[in-house]
Write a protein that holds these residues in place. Structure first.
Motif, short mmCIF file in Angstrom:
data_model
loop_
_atom_site.label_atom_id
_atom_site.label_comp_id
_atom_site.label_asym_id
_atom_site.label_seq_id
_atom_site.Cartn_x
_atom_site.Cartn_y
_atom_site.Cartn_z
N GLY A 113 0.78 -1.34 -0.13
CA GLY A 113 -0.15 0.03 -0.03
C GLY A 113 0.87 1.24 0.11
N MET A 114 1.90 1.17 0.71
CA MET A 114 2.84 2.39 0.82
C MET A 114 3.46 2.52 -0.54
SD MET A 114 6.01 3.33 3.19
CE MET A 114 7.21 2.15 2.37
N VAL A 115 4.00 1.52 -1.27
CA VAL A 115 4.58 1.53 -2.36
C VAL A 115 3.56 2.12 -3.51
CG1 VAL A 115 5.60 0.15 -4.31
CG2 VAL A 115 6.43 -0.21 -1.84
N VAL A 116 2.39 1.53 -3.54
CA VAL A 116 1.45 2.08 -4.64
C VAL A 116 0.98 3.70 -4.35
CG1 VAL A 116 -1.11 1.83 -5.29
CG2 VAL A 116 0.44 -0.19 -5.02
N VAL A 117 0.93 4.01 -3.00
CA VAL A 117 0.48 5.36 -2.73
C VAL A 117 1.78 6.36 -3.10
CG1 VAL A 117 0.24 7.00 -0.79
CG2 VAL A 117 -1.27 4.94 -1.26
N THR A 118 2.94 6.05 -2.95
CA THR A 118 3.92 6.58 -3.12
C THR A 118 4.36 6.67 -4.60
OG1 THR A 118 5.27 5.94 -1.12
CG2 THR A 118 6.67 6.75 -2.73
N ALA A 119 4.01 5.81 -5.47
CA ALA A 119 4.08 5.77 -6.77
C ALA A 119 2.96 6.72 -7.21
CB ALA A 119 4.18 4.26 -7.31
N SER A 120 2.00 6.54 -6.81
CA SER A 120 0.84 7.22 -7.37
C SER A 120 0.87 8.86 -6.97
CB SER A 120 -0.55 7.07 -6.39
OG SER A 120 -0.76 5.87 -6.75
N LEU A 121 1.68 9.26 -5.90
CA LEU A 121 1.96 10.62 -5.55
C LEU A 121 3.02 11.09 -6.70
CD1 LEU A 121 2.21 10.74 -1.83
CD2 LEU A 121 0.64 11.84 -3.12
N PHE A 122 4.20 10.23 -6.89
CA PHE A 122 5.15 10.62 -7.78
C PHE A 122 4.54 10.74 -9.25
CE2 PHE A 122 8.08 9.22 -11.12
CZ PHE A 122 9.26 10.05 -10.81
N VAL A 123 3.76 9.89 -9.74
CA VAL A 123 3.33 10.17 -11.11
C VAL A 123 2.28 11.36 -11.24
CG1 VAL A 123 1.61 8.89 -12.68
CG2 VAL A 123 3.24 7.75 -11.77
N SER A 124 1.38 11.64 -10.16
CA SER A 124 0.60 12.85 -9.86
C SER A 124 1.59 14.02 -9.94
CB SER A 124 -0.19 12.78 -8.53
OG SER A 124 -0.84 14.00 -8.61
N LEU A 126 4.55 14.39 -11.14
CA LEU A 126 5.25 14.60 -12.45
C LEU A 126 4.37 14.93 -13.58
CD1 LEU A 126 8.09 13.54 -13.81
CD2 LEU A 126 6.85 11.60 -14.30
N GLY A 127 3.02 14.46 -13.55
CA GLY A 127 2.04 15.04 -14.41
C GLY A 127 1.89 16.47 -14.17
#
Length: 162
Positions: A113-124, A126-127
């Motif tokens: 869950g932490m990995v998915v949320v961190t990746a989502s924040l990064f992609v957001s 970056l966008g």
């Protein structure tokens, strides 16, 4: 040695705080907090809104925007209530700063869950940065004699070191 440095730093801080010219910072009220939140969230979304209305139409845009706002507000309220519950339960000793998005996800969903949320924040993020660079490139493409992709690369090179 370290204790004396810390003690002298505390004395300096106390003398600065007790100085006659010191004015303590004011706490912000609801209005100021709302304006700061509004300014920080308008950004790329505000720039994309006319294009979204162009694609979906005026009727679809007027119907969907309130629904999207309601879902976003419900998500924010849910996040705040989860954070408050976590802080008041077994995380009583932790400060609010330690209950970040990834920390909440790790507590509730585990390591993945932490990995998915961190990746989502990064992609957001970056966008959002990409949207600003494209906006900058489109704006200066009409002013400068540099092609659009060149303006975007110049903006990226200027912002990247920061």
């Amino acid at each position: 040695m370290l204790r004396s440095l810390v003690g002298s730093e505390m004395c300096i801080r106390d003398s600065l705080l007790n100085h006659s010219s010191y004015c303590p910072p004011k706490t912000s009220g609801n209005g100021v907090t709302f304006i700061n939140l509004l300014k920080s969230n308008i950004g790329a979304g505000f720039l994309a809104m006319p294009y979204a209305f162009y694609n979906i139409g005026i009727v679809g845009g007027c119907l969907l925007v309130p629904i999207i706002v309601a879902v976003a507000v419900a998500g924010m309220r849910l996040l705040v209530s989860v954070k408050a519950r976590l802080r008041d339960s077994e995380f009583r000793t932790k400060s609010d700063a330690e209950l970040t998005y990834p920390a909440i996800a790790k507590t509730l969903l585990g390591q993945w869950g932490m990995v998915v949320v961190t990746a989502s924040l990064f992609v957001s993020q970056l966008g959002s940065c990409g949207a600003y660079l494209i906006f900058w490139g489109n704006t200066f493409d009409s002013v400068a004699s540099v092609p659009r992709w060149g303006c975007i690369l110049i903006a990226a090179a200027a912002v990247l070191p920061v």
